[in-house]
Design an enzyme around this catalytic site. Structure first.
Site, mmCIF file in Angstrom:
data_model
loop_
_atom_site.group_PDB
_atom_site.id
_atom_site.type_symbol
_atom_site.label_atom_id
_atom_site.label_comp_id
_atom_site.label_asym_id
_atom_site.label_seq_id
_atom_site.Cartn_x
_atom_site.Cartn_y
_atom_site.Cartn_z
ATOM 1 N N SER A 1 41.946 33.954 44.347
ATOM 2 C CA SER A 1 42.296 34.835 45.579
ATOM 3 C C SER A 1 42.204 33.938 46.843
ATOM 4 C CB SER A 1 41.275 36.378 45.699
ATOM 5 O OG SER A 1 41.870 37.014 46.755
ATOM 6 N N TYR B 1 34.710 42.634 45.477
ATOM 7 C CA TYR B 1 36.822 42.062 45.363
ATOM 8 C C TYR B 1 35.826 40.679 45.375
ATOM 9 C CZ TYR B 1 41.509 40.777 44.688
ATOM 10 O OH TYR B 1 42.708 40.359 44.772
ATOM 11 N N ALA C 1 33.637 38.806 45.334
ATOM 12 C CA ALA C 1 32.584 38.096 44.817
ATOM 13 C C ALA C 1 33.023 37.967 43.207
ATOM 14 C CB ALA C 1 31.271 39.371 44.909
ATOM 15 N N SER C 2 33.454 38.731 42.971
ATOM 16 C CA SER C 2 34.252 39.114 41.449
ATOM 17 C C SER C 2 35.519 37.692 41.401
ATOM 18 C CB SER C 2 35.247 40.496 41.282
ATOM 19 O OG SER C 2 36.757 40.152 41.822
ATOM 20 N N LYS C 3 36.115 37.475 42.392
ATOM 21 C CA LYS C 3 37.253 36.469 42.312
ATOM 22 C C LYS C 3 36.521 34.913 42.756
ATOM 23 C CE LYS C 3 40.697 39.037 41.891
ATOM 24 N NZ LYS C 3 41.869 38.553 41.430
HETATM 25 N N1 LIG Z 1 48.214 41.335 46.107
HETATM 26 C C1 LIG Z 1 47.837 40.484 46.778
HETATM 27 O O1 LIG Z 1 48.068 40.440 47.608
HETATM 28 C C2 LIG Z 1 47.131 39.899 45.465
HETATM 29 C C3 LIG Z 1 46.252 38.624 46.711
HETATM 30 C C4 LIG Z 1 45.470 37.871 46.116
HETATM 31 C C5 LIG Z 1 45.283 38.364 44.354
HETATM 32 N N2 LIG Z 1 45.950 38.983 43.809
HETATM 33 C C6 LIG Z 1 45.373 39.402 42.244
HETATM 34 O O2 LIG Z 1 46.501 39.350 42.143
HETATM 35 C C7 LIG Z 1 46.634 40.004 40.585
HETATM 36 C C8 LIG Z 1 47.456 40.835 40.179
HETATM 37 O O3 LIG Z 1 47.690 42.090 41.361
HETATM 38 P P1 LIG Z 1 48.549 42.611 41.710
HETATM 39 O O4 LIG Z 1 49.251 42.541 42.958
HETATM 40 O O5 LIG Z 1 49.566 42.896 41.126
HETATM 41 O O6 LIG Z 1 48.019 43.670 41.873
HETATM 42 P P2 LIG Z 1 48.245 45.446 40.588
HETATM 43 O O7 LIG Z 1 49.921 45.583 41.561
HETATM 44 O O8 LIG Z 1 47.880 46.492 41.387
HETATM 45 O O9 LIG Z 1 48.452 44.369 39.371
HETATM 46 C C9 LIG Z 1 47.365 44.975 38.908
HETATM 47 C C10 LIG Z 1 47.277 45.043 36.923
HETATM 48 O O10 LIG Z 1 46.985 44.456 36.441
HETATM 49 C C11 LIG Z 1 46.151 45.465 35.139
HETATM 50 N N3 LIG Z 1 44.944 45.441 35.399
HETATM 51 C C12 LIG Z 1 44.255 46.412 36.444
HETATM 52 N N4 LIG Z 1 42.742 46.949 35.287
HETATM 53 C C13 LIG Z 1 43.360 46.370 34.012
HETATM 54 C C14 LIG Z 1 42.339 45.980 32.982
HETATM 55 N N5 LIG Z 1 41.083 46.549 32.317
HETATM 56 N N6 LIG Z 1 42.791 45.917 31.580
HETATM 57 C C15 LIG Z 1 43.879 45.340 31.435
HETATM 58 N N7 LIG Z 1 45.035 45.050 32.812
HETATM 59 C C16 LIG Z 1 44.377 45.578 33.212
HETATM 60 C C17 LIG Z 1 47.004 46.918 35.906
HETATM 61 O O11 LIG Z 1 47.735 47.383 34.807
HETATM 62 P P3 LIG Z 1 47.964 48.911 34.986
HETATM 63 O O12 LIG Z 1 48.785 49.229 36.008
HETATM 64 O O13 LIG Z 1 48.772 49.701 33.537
HETATM 65 O O14 LIG Z 1 46.547 49.318 35.284
HETATM 66 C C18 LIG Z 1 48.358 46.074 36.658
HETATM 67 O O15 LIG Z 1 49.309 45.564 35.582
HETATM 68 C C19 LIG Z 1 45.276 40.312 40.405
HETATM 69 O O16 LIG Z 1 44.155 39.520 39.573
HETATM 70 C C20 LIG Z 1 44.706 40.608 41.896
HETATM 71 O O17 LIG Z 1 43.814 40.438 42.126
HETATM 72 C C21 LIG Z 1 46.521 40.162 44.220
#
Ligand SMILES: NC(=O)c1ccc[n+]([C@@H]2O[C@H](COP(=O)([O-])OP(=O)(O)OC[C@H]3O[C@@H](n4cnc5c(N)ncnc54)[C@H](OP(=O)(O)O)[C@@H]3O)[C@@H](O)[C@H]2O)c1
Length: 209
Positions: A92, A105, A107-109
Site C-alpha cells: 500500500s 495497517y 505497519a503491517s504493509k
Molecule cells: N482498496 C484500497 O484502496 C487498497 C489500497 C491499498 C492496498 N489495498 C490492499 O489490497 C488488497 C485487497 O483489498 P481490497 O481493497 O480488495 O479489500 P476487500 O474488498 O476488503 O478484500 C479483501 C479480501 O481479502 C480477503 N481476506 C481477508 N482476510 C482474509 C483471510 N484471513 N484469509 C483469506 N482471505 C482473507 C477477503 O476475503 P473475504 O471477503 O472472504 O473476507 C477479501 O476477498 C488488501 O491487501 C488491501 O490491503 C487496498
C-alpha cells in the site's frame, strides 16, 4: 479456475493448501498474487493489542504462510519455464508516509514490503518478486473510510493495470502514478507533510458530518 477457499492465517490449512485433492494434479505455478488483507483503524488512546494482532496476522503473517505454501510449485515453474515465475503481493502507498489512525495497517504493509524486498534477493533470477503499491481503489475496504480519497481507481482499472504490468516482471507497480508522485514528494518533505498537510487532513475529518 479452481477456487480454494482458505483462511490465510490458519497455519495448518495453509500447510496443506496445495495438497488438497482439487489441485493435487498441479505440477507448477507460474504466478501468485497475494491480495488478502484487512484494514482496521486505531484509536491512539487505546492501542488495542488484539487489533494489531489481527491486522498483522492477516496482512503480514498471511503473506508469509501463502508464500511458504506456493514456493515449491513456483520453483517448479522457474525450473522449467523460459520466463521467471511471479510472486506479487499487494502492499500500500500508506507505507510511504505516516497516516492518522493507520498505525496497525501501515505497519503491517511496511512489514510486507520489506518481506518482499528481502525475498527478491533470495529468489532471483527464477522467481520475480513484485510489490504492488495502490493508492485508493474502490472496493468494500474503502467503503468504510470517512475521509476524502483523491484519485480513486475502480477495482477493474486497478486489476487491469496490475495484470498488464506484471507481464514485464517489474519489481514494483504503483497506481495511480500521480498519487505515487505526490506521496513520494511528501516523504521527501516531512516538515510539510506532518506540519501542514496532516493537521489540515485531521481538521477536515473532525468537521466532516
Ligand atoms: N482498496 C484500497 O484502496 C487498497 C489500497 C491499498 C492496498 N489495498 C490492499 O489490497 C488488497 C485487497 O483489498 P481490497 O481493497 O480488495 O479489500 P476487500 O474488498 O476488503 O478484500 C479483501 C479480501 O481479502 C480477503 N481476506 C481477508 N482476510 C482474509 C483471510 N484471513 N484469509 C483469506 N482471505 C482473507 C477477503 O476475503 P473475504 O471477503 O472472504 O473476507 C477479501 O476477498 C488488501 O491487501 C488491501 O490491503 C487496498
Amino acid at each position: 479456475m479452481t477456487p480454494l477457499p482458505v483462511d490465510v492465517t490458519d497455519k495448518v490449512a495453509m500447510e496443506d493448501l496445495f495438497g488438497r485433492p482439487e489441485v493435487a494434479h498441479l505440477k507448477r505455478l507460474d504466478g501468485v498474487i497475494l491480495s488478502a488483507g484487512i484494514c482496521e483503524y486505531v484509536h491512539v488512546d487505546n492501542l488495542d493489542p488484539t487489533l494489531f494482532e489481527r491486522v498483522m496476522q492477516t496482512n503480514f503473517q498471511g503473506a508469509v504462510l501463502s508464500t511458504r505454501a506456493a514456493l515449491p510449485l513456483l520453483r517448479q515453474s522457474a525450473a522449467s519455464a523460459s520466463r521467471p515465475a511471479v510472486l506479487a503481493a499487494v502492499s500500500s502507498m500508506s507505507t510511504y508516509v505516516g497516516f492518522p489512525r493507520a498505525q496497525a495497517y501501515g505497519a503491517s504493509k511496511a512489514a510486507l514490503s520489506y518481506f518482499l524486498d528481502s525475498l527478491r534477493c533470495d529468489l532471483a533470477p527464477g522467481i520475480s518478486v513484485c510489490t504492488i503499491y495502490p493508492g485508493f481503489i474502490e472496493t468494500p475496504m474503502t467503503e468504510q473510510n470517512d475521509f476524502p480519497m483523491p484519485m480513486m481507481l475502480s477495482a477493474e482499472q486497478a486489476a487491469h493495470r496490475i495484470l498488464s504490468a506484471l507481464e514485464k516482471r517489474p519489481r514494483r507497480i504503483v497506481l495511480p502514478w500521480r498519487m505515487h508522485a505526490l506521496l513520494t514528494l511528501a516523504r521527501a518533505l516531512p516538515g510539510i507533510w506532518y506540519g501542514m498537510a496532516i493537521p489540515r487532513l485531521t481538521r477536515q475529518r473532525r468537521v466532516a458530518p
